[in-house]
Write an enzyme that holds these catalytic residues in place. Structure first.
Site, short mmCIF file in Angstrom:
data_model
loop_
_atom_site.label_atom_id
_atom_site.label_comp_id
_atom_site.label_asym_id
_atom_site.label_seq_id
_atom_site.Cartn_x
_atom_site.Cartn_y
_atom_site.Cartn_z
N SER A 255 0.84 -1.19 0.00
CA SER A 255 0.00 0.00 0.00
C SER A 255 0.87 1.24 0.00
CB SER A 255 -0.90 0.02 1.24
OG SER A 255 -0.14 0.26 2.41
N LYS A 256 0.24 2.36 -0.37
CA LYS A 256 0.93 3.65 -0.45
C LYS A 256 1.53 4.05 0.90
CE LYS A 256 1.75 7.45 -2.93
NZ LYS A 256 2.59 7.48 -4.10
N ARG A 257 0.92 3.59 1.98
CA ARG A 257 1.38 4.00 3.31
C ARG A 257 2.81 3.53 3.59
NH1 ARG A 257 -3.77 2.35 4.32
NH2 ARG A 257 -3.10 0.33 5.09
N GLN A 258 3.23 2.45 2.96
CA GLN A 258 4.56 1.90 3.27
C GLN A 258 5.57 2.11 2.15
OE1 GLN A 258 5.12 -1.63 5.46
NE2 GLN A 258 2.96 -1.90 5.94
N GLY A 259 5.23 2.89 1.15
CA GLY A 259 6.19 3.14 0.08
C GLY A 259 5.49 3.43 -1.23
#
Length: 486
Positions: A255-259
């Site tokens: 997901s965008k939250r982790q990269g």
């Protein structure tokens, strides 16, 4: 089914950037089609108008083109199965909804959002999964007609059979079964006249003669609904292949939250398309050998759905970096030169002029030291400008009180050379070291810092040869002034 009848598709929604998972789906479809002499179709599934993003279709097509994942039919490449944009196919979906209604395989639902919300809350109290209670399935023909006459808003739902096992074959997961009682009466047509994904997907796959549906695992739970629709329309099922999830290192869903998850992010960062495609291909597939570095042609030759894994694939950025390094090593000098010029155009050095010969020498010196082409600018700016400052930690070790005098003698020795190369610089340095009765290393370390500002990089003699005698001597004198000033 002969190989030249194989038709596959990539069917993204234009809701923003192309996710790396989307690139993998597109790539696997592309590789499967090319391996089997089939056709790769791009279809734009834009029926969710609330999530439509302006410019997303153009961005998606541009990104696929950059990656070399070329489609045979789709927007701008019209074939006999178009149009390839779902919002242009609404009349087709309405016709098929009418067929389902006539057969009793679907029904109109006039329930308000308030009533549906109440049904959901009641099921939650009973700890039951959200599911429609089929209130409108029991409406009489007269009740339905009266509601239609008063223009009451409605959706069309699929009638799911009770107590039935829905089975299908999956190329990755083999035989798959779902209990129909776990399924909701899925909405097929929304109140705005647009189909949901489920109806449009099945109708289009059939009419576009798609033989293999290769898509992400997140669609596996929707597949029994699709299988039912194929059955209701009396159509032959395609072969399904659901690809494993992409996972972060902690095994959470990518997901965008982790990269970064957008292909364009990696493109902007300077990853080679060859490396990204190679990396994405290995996220869930391997050829059954130790080979890890593939050209696109090799991927086409070796790709098979038989070697797609069931388990989730870890997105390992270190491996992507390694693949980028390896593919950059394999790129020709000319290819890297074109990329370096592009990087220079975007850099503070854009106003400077460098000959192709000079830049090629820089590239050869940095080949084994760069993961990205931009590393040449980031790691060795001394090729593009004289050092304005010197690494203090290195200067403390390498520049002594006597260093200025030693460098002055070295500059004088270099000045007397006639068009020197690496060998001449090395001989000159050895002569000065012998004259000063010091080891070669003392001068090598001192001069490296003088001409580059740092303590590491390509060989000193190679640096001197690339920079040239005049520039090298000028930098040495500048360093001497700094040493004496200190």
């Amino acid at each position: 089914m002969t190989s030249n009848n194989i038709r596959v598709r990539f069917a993204p929604s234009p809701t923003g950037y192309l996710h790396v998972g989307g690139l993998r789906t597109a790539l696997y479809n592309y590789l499967f089609a090319k391996k089997n002499g089939g056709t790769f179709v791009l279809r734009i599934e834009d029926t969710d108008r609330a999530r439509f993003v302006e410019g997303a279709v153009e961005n998606l097509i541009d990104t696929l083109k950059w990656a070399g994942v070329d489609f045979d039919e789709g927007p701008g490449k019209e074939g006999s199965h178009g149009p390839y944009v779902q919002s242009e196919r609404l009349a087709i979906y309405r016709k098929h909804i009418d067929l389902l209604l006539a057969k009793g395989s679907a029904y109109r639902c006039f329930c308000t959002s308030e009533r549906l919300d109440q049904v959901r809350k009641e099921r939650e109290k009973l700890k039951l999964a959200p599911k429609y209670d089929r209130h409108c399935l029991n409406l009489t023909a007269e009740e339905i007609e009266k509601l239609l006459q008063t223009n009451t808003s409605f959706v069309v739902r699929m009638k799911v059979p009770e107590a039935t096992t829905i089975a299908f074959r999956d190329a990755v997961r083999e035989e798959v079964e779902f209990a129909s009682d776990a399924l909701d009466d899925q909405i097929l047509l929304k109140s705005d006249g647009y189909p949901t994904y489920h109806l449009a997907n099945v109708v289009d796959d059939h009419l576009m003669e798609i033989t293999h549906v290769i898509r992400g695992e997140e669609w596996l739970s929707s597949t029994p609904k699709h299988v039912l629709l194929y059955k209701y329309f009396e159509w032959e099922l395609p072969l399904f292949a659901h690809l494993p999830l992409l996972l972060n290192a902690d095994r959470s869903k990518l997901s965008k939250r982790q990269g970064d998850v957008a292909v364009e992010d990696y493109r902007t960062k300077g990853y080679l398309k060859e490396a990204l495609v190679n990396f994405v291909a290995l996220l869930g597939w391997n050829p059954g050998t130790e080979q890890e570095i593939f050209s696109k042609a090799e991927l086409v030759e070796q790709f098979s759905l038989d070697h797609v894994n069931k388990a989730g694939a870890i997105f390992n950025i270190e491996k992507l970096d390694w693949l980028n390094f390896e593919h950059l090593r394999k790129a020709s000098d000319g290819e890297v030169l074109a990329m370096l010029k592009d990087e220079i155009r975007k850099s503070p050095y854009s106003a400077n002029r460098y000959s192709d010969e000079y830049l090629l020498n820089v590239i050869r010196a940095m080949r084994e030291r760069m993961t990205f082409v931009r590393d040449i600018l980031d790691k060795s700016p001394y090729f593009f400008e004289s050092p304005a400052e010197y690494d203090a930690s290195v200067a403390e070790k390498r520049w002594k009180p006597e260093t200025a005098g030693q460098l002055k003698q070295l500059a004088e020795e270099f000045s007397g050379l006639d068009r020197p190369g690496k060998e001449q610089y090395e001989q000159a340095l050895q002569q000065v070291a012998a004259r000063l009765n010091i080891g070669n290393g003392s001068l090598i370390h001192a001069i490296r810092l003088a001409i580059s500002g740092v303590g590491t990089g390509p060989g000193v003699y190679e640096l001197l040869e690339i920079l040239g005698k005049d520039e090298s001597v000028k930098r040495i004198h500048h360093a001497i002034a700094n040493i004496q000033h200190e």
